[in-house]
Motif scaffolding. Structure first.
Motif, PDB file in Angstrom:
ATOM      1  N   SER A 209       0.847  -1.197   0.000  1.00 49.97           N
ATOM      2  CA  SER A 209       0.000   0.000   0.000  1.00 49.97           C
ATOM      3  C   SER A 209       0.880   1.243   0.000  1.00 49.97           C
ATOM      4  N   VAL A 210       0.301   2.351  -0.483  1.00 48.89           N
ATOM      5  CA  VAL A 210       0.967   3.649  -0.470  1.00 48.89           C
ATOM      6  C   VAL A 210       0.018   4.648   0.169  1.00 48.89           C
ATOM      7  N   ASP A 211       0.456   5.283   1.259  1.00 50.53           N
ATOM      8  CA  ASP A 211      -0.371   6.274   1.941  1.00 50.53           C
ATOM      9  C   ASP A 211       0.038   7.674   1.507  1.00 50.53           C
ATOM     10  N   TYR A 212      -0.346   8.038   0.301  1.00 53.10           N
ATOM     11  CA  TYR A 212      -0.066   9.373  -0.230  1.00 53.10           C
ATOM     12  C   TYR A 212      -1.386   9.995  -0.631  1.00 53.10           C
ATOM     13  N   VAL A 213      -1.714  11.110  -0.014  1.00 54.48           N
ATOM     14  CA  VAL A 213      -3.039  11.696  -0.214  1.00 54.48           C
ATOM     15  C   VAL A 213      -3.252  12.174  -1.640  1.00 54.48           C
ATOM     16  N   GLY A 214      -2.183  12.321  -2.407  1.00 46.17           N
ATOM     17  CA  GLY A 214      -2.325  12.708  -3.803  1.00 46.17           C
ATOM     18  C   GLY A 214      -2.800  11.598  -4.708  1.00 46.17           C
ATOM     19  N   LEU A 215      -2.838  10.361  -4.207  1.00 44.75           N
ATOM     20  CA  LEU A 215      -3.324   9.232  -5.006  1.00 44.75           C
ATOM     21  C   LEU A 215      -4.832   9.049  -4.812  1.00 44.75           C
ATOM     22  N   PRO A 216      -5.568   8.698  -5.876  1.00 43.04           N
ATOM     23  CA  PRO A 216      -7.013   8.461  -5.739  1.00 43.04           C
ATOM     24  C   PRO A 216      -7.355   7.375  -4.735  1.00 43.04           C
TER      25      PRO A 216
ATOM     26  N   HIS B  74      -8.444  11.639  -0.372  1.00 38.51           N
ATOM     27  CA  HIS B  74      -8.107  12.253  -1.659  1.00 38.51           C
ATOM     28  C   HIS B  74      -9.179  13.235  -2.125  1.00 38.51           C
ATOM     29  N   ASP B  75     -10.413  13.027  -1.722  1.00 39.53           N
ATOM     30  CA  ASP B  75     -11.486  13.918  -2.153  1.00 39.53           C
ATOM     31  C   ASP B  75     -11.320  15.341  -1.624  1.00 39.53           C
ATOM     32  N   LEU B  76     -10.480  15.514  -0.597  1.00 36.47           N
ATOM     33  CA  LEU B  76     -10.265  16.843  -0.039  1.00 36.47           C
ATOM     34  C   LEU B  76      -9.131  17.598  -0.726  1.00 36.47           C
ATOM     35  N   VAL B  77      -8.347  16.897  -1.534  1.00 37.19           N
ATOM     36  CA  VAL B  77      -7.123  17.482  -2.078  1.00 37.19           C
ATOM     37  C   VAL B  77      -7.406  18.692  -2.955  1.00 37.19           C
ATOM     38  N   GLU B  78      -8.380  18.595  -3.834  1.00 37.83           N
ATOM     39  CA  GLU B  78      -8.650  19.690  -4.772  1.00 37.83           C
ATOM     40  C   GLU B  78      -8.987  20.979  -4.028  1.00 37.83           C
ATOM     41  N   ARG B  79      -9.713  20.854  -2.903  1.00 37.40           N
ATOM     42  CA  ARG B  79     -10.103  22.045  -2.144  1.00 37.40           C
ATOM     43  C   ARG B  79      -9.002  22.513  -1.210  1.00 37.40           C
ATOM     44  N   LEU B  80      -8.312  21.589  -0.541  1.00 38.15           N
ATOM     45  CA  LEU B  80      -7.343  21.964   0.474  1.00 38.15           C
ATOM     46  C   LEU B  80      -5.923  22.135  -0.061  1.00 38.15           C
ATOM     47  N   LEU B  81      -5.554  21.361  -1.082  1.00 38.85           N
ATOM     48  CA  LEU B  81      -4.172  21.360  -1.564  1.00 38.85           C
ATOM     49  C   LEU B  81      -4.121  21.480  -3.091  1.00 38.85           C
ATOM     50  N   PRO B  82      -4.678  22.542  -3.658  1.00 41.01           N
ATOM     51  CA  PRO B  82      -4.729  22.644  -5.116  1.00 41.01           C
ATOM     52  C   PRO B  82      -3.358  22.781  -5.780  1.00 41.01           C
ATOM     53  N   ARG B  83      -2.339  23.209  -5.027  1.00 41.01           N
ATOM     54  CA  ARG B  83      -1.006  23.392  -5.614  1.00 41.01           C
ATOM     55  C   ARG B  83      -0.126  22.144  -5.522  1.00 41.01           C
ATOM     56  N   GLY B  84      -0.608  21.135  -4.814  1.00 40.10           N
ATOM     57  CA  GLY B  84       0.202  19.933  -4.651  1.00 40.10           C
ATOM     58  C   GLY B  84      -0.120  19.259  -3.333  1.00 40.10           C
ATOM     59  N   ALA B  85       0.124  17.961  -3.277  1.00 38.23           N
ATOM     60  CA  ALA B  85      -0.261  17.169  -2.102  1.00 38.23           C
ATOM     61  C   ALA B  85       0.891  16.913  -1.152  1.00 38.23           C
ATOM     62  N   GLY B  86       1.934  17.712  -1.232  1.00 34.48           N
ATOM     63  CA  GLY B  86       3.056  17.524  -0.322  1.00 34.48           C
ATOM     64  C   GLY B  86       4.002  16.443  -0.810  1.00 34.48           C
ATOM     65  N   SER B  87       5.008  16.150   0.006  1.00 42.68           N
ATOM     66  CA  SER B  87       6.036  15.216  -0.462  1.00 42.68           C
ATOM     67  C   SER B  87       6.547  14.265   0.606  1.00 42.68           C
ATOM     68  N   VAL B  88       5.848  14.169   1.734  1.00 43.32           N
ATOM     69  CA  VAL B  88       6.214  13.210   2.778  1.00 43.32           C
ATOM     70  C   VAL B  88       5.084  12.196   2.897  1.00 43.32           C
ATOM     71  N   PHE B  89       5.404  10.924   2.745  1.00 45.44           N
ATOM     72  CA  PHE B  89       4.369   9.898   2.823  1.00 45.44           C
ATOM     73  C   PHE B  89       5.005   8.560   3.162  1.00 45.44           C
ATOM     74  N   THR B  90       4.165   7.560   3.376  1.00 45.86           N
ATOM     75  CA  THR B  90       4.650   6.219   3.684  1.00 45.86           C
ATOM     76  C   THR B  90       4.175   5.223   2.637  1.00 45.86           C
TER      77      THR B  90
END
Length: 433
Positions: free
Chosen positions: A316-323, A328-344
């Motif tokens: 599994s990959v826990d990256y909020v930028g992935l569908p 992930h449904d919050l990304v467009e509203r909260l992080l429109p410029r990018g989903a960050g770069s730290v994940f597991t």
């Protein structure tokens, strides 16, 4: 006759103090413990009304310049630099809560902050309740008590990349007259500005993305200027009451920024977690390229996360930028410029597979840090979360095969090639479930 020349010891101390005045292009480093007063009245004005600078523990021109930039970028009214991110969290909480009070905290937070609340603030008489289902508004409301003084969460959590819906929780805080404090280290002001969504205070570990180079430690508290004495004074009497010496209250002196004003005037000078001006200088230098770096960090992370999700060795990959991520449904509203770069991501082969990957990578650096221009990798179960119970680790997405990565600004093809080489050496039984 001319006056005799001062003695050797006097000259070695005083000659050269009359530095020529000049205007540097870069923010100068005022590396000094204190500042001279040009007149008796200047000392009176400083200690009486806070005019100018007197002692670096209280304020410093280098630090002040960087604070003003930090406040501007996050959309705040003022900022206070302190010695570390943990000092920033501590100062932000203590600006509103004290003995006999209660705070409500997202269960998805940095383990160091969790330890602060349970091991340290508990001894100060501050009780903590945790909310696990952070997207459930009623769960936050149910945790609030009459003596609750703070709601606290992180924009993007460590380690499962859970997103805090800042507007939702800020509205709940507003209903109860309680400040919401948000740790925005993972997102930075470039990706998200919680103050604009109703948070009262934002904190960052400036050691991470803001500095970028991994050379200095620091933290910052930024005030949104939302304090209203008539509305909020009952829950924060220390901010509307006269000072200990009968002077004006924090609300009278600082208005809507009373929380930060009290932390600057009382808390930090008394507890002493002041930042070195040298560290402030390096933090300020990092700020000048923050948008460029975070944009590249996020772009690289999105590519690496998608590649990892397609690998047979990865469970599994826990990256909020992935569908596939639950938030992930919050990304467009909260992080429109990018989903960050730290994940597991979690490997099928458990701890042995994780150890193999860490020992095999060459471009990734194995260390306990994040937000560096370099890509970093860590095994949370044996490092950041080693003292958590197995159940606690499972609740926040940390398993024996879990690795945390902080994706840097290297060429993304080199990062993928580095991971691919490491995965190629995994035993066959570790590649699939």
């Amino acid at each position: 006759m001319s006056d005799p020349q001062p003695g050797f010891s006097t000259r070695q101390v005083h000659v050269g103090e009359d530095v020529a005045s000049a205007t540097p292009r870069a923010t100068p480093i005022h590396l000094t413990a204190g500042f001279t007063f040009d007149s008796f009245q200047q000392g009176v004005d400083h200690f009486g009304a806070g005019v100018g600078f007197g002692y670096t523990r209280i304020g410093n021109p280098t630090t002040d310049a960087v604070e003003r930039k930090l406040a501007s970028l996050d959309g705040g009214t003022s900022a206070l630099l302190v010695a570390s991110g943990q000092a920033a969290v501590t100062g932000a909480i203590l600006s509103s809560a004290g003995a006999g009070d209660h705070i409500v905290v997202s269960d998805h937070i940095y383990e160091g902050s969790r330890g602060l609340f349970l091991d340290v603030l508990a001894r100060f008489g501050i009780e903590t309740s945790f909310v696990s289902d952070i997207r459930n508004a009623q769960a936050w409301r149910n945790a609030i008590r009459p003596n609750t003084k703070v709601l606290f969460g992180e924009t993007i959590s460590n380690a499962a990349n859970r997103l805090l819906d800042v507007r939702q929780v800020a509205d709940i805080a507003e209903e109860h007259g309680i400040p919401l404090i948000v740790d925005s280290t993972f997102s930075t002001a470039y990706l998200q500005r919680p103050l604009e969504d109703g948070a009262a205070l934002v904190v960052h570990s400036t050691s991470k993305f803001i500095s970028g180079q991994g050379a200095v430690i620091g933290g910052v508290i930024i005030d949104g200027g939302h304090f209203d004495p008539a509305r909020d004074g009952a829950r924060a009497p220390h901010l509307v009451a006269p000072g200990a010496h009968g002077d004006a209250s924090a609300a009278e002196k600082h208005g809507g920024s009373a929380r930060l004003g009290w932390a600057r005037d009382v808390l930090v000078p008394r507890l002493g977690p002041s930042l070195s001006p040298l560290n402030a200088f390096f933090i300020g230098q990092g700020l000048e390229t923050l948008s460029l770096r975070v944009r590249e960090h996020s772009r690289n992370a999105a590519v690496v996360a998608a590649w990892l999700e397609a690998q047979p060795a990865v469970a599994s990959v826990d990256y909020v930028g992935l569908p596939s991520h639950p938030d992930h449904d919050l990304v467009e509203r909260l992080l429109p410029r990018g989903a960050g770069s730290v994940f597991t991501f979690t490997l099928h082969g458990g701890r042995a597979a994780a150890e193999h990957v860490i020992e095999s990578v060459q471009t990734f650096t194995h260390m306990t840090h994040l937000g560096d221009v370099r890509s970093l990798i860590l095994h949370p179960a044996t490092t950041s979360h080693v003292h958590a119970t197995p159940d606690r680790r499972a609740d926040v997405g940390v398993h024996e095969g879990t690795l945390r990565v902080s994706i840097g600004i290297e060429d993304v093809d080199d990062l993928i090639a580095d991971l691919d080489r490491a995965f190629a050496g995994l035993p066959t039984e570790a590649v699939t479930a």
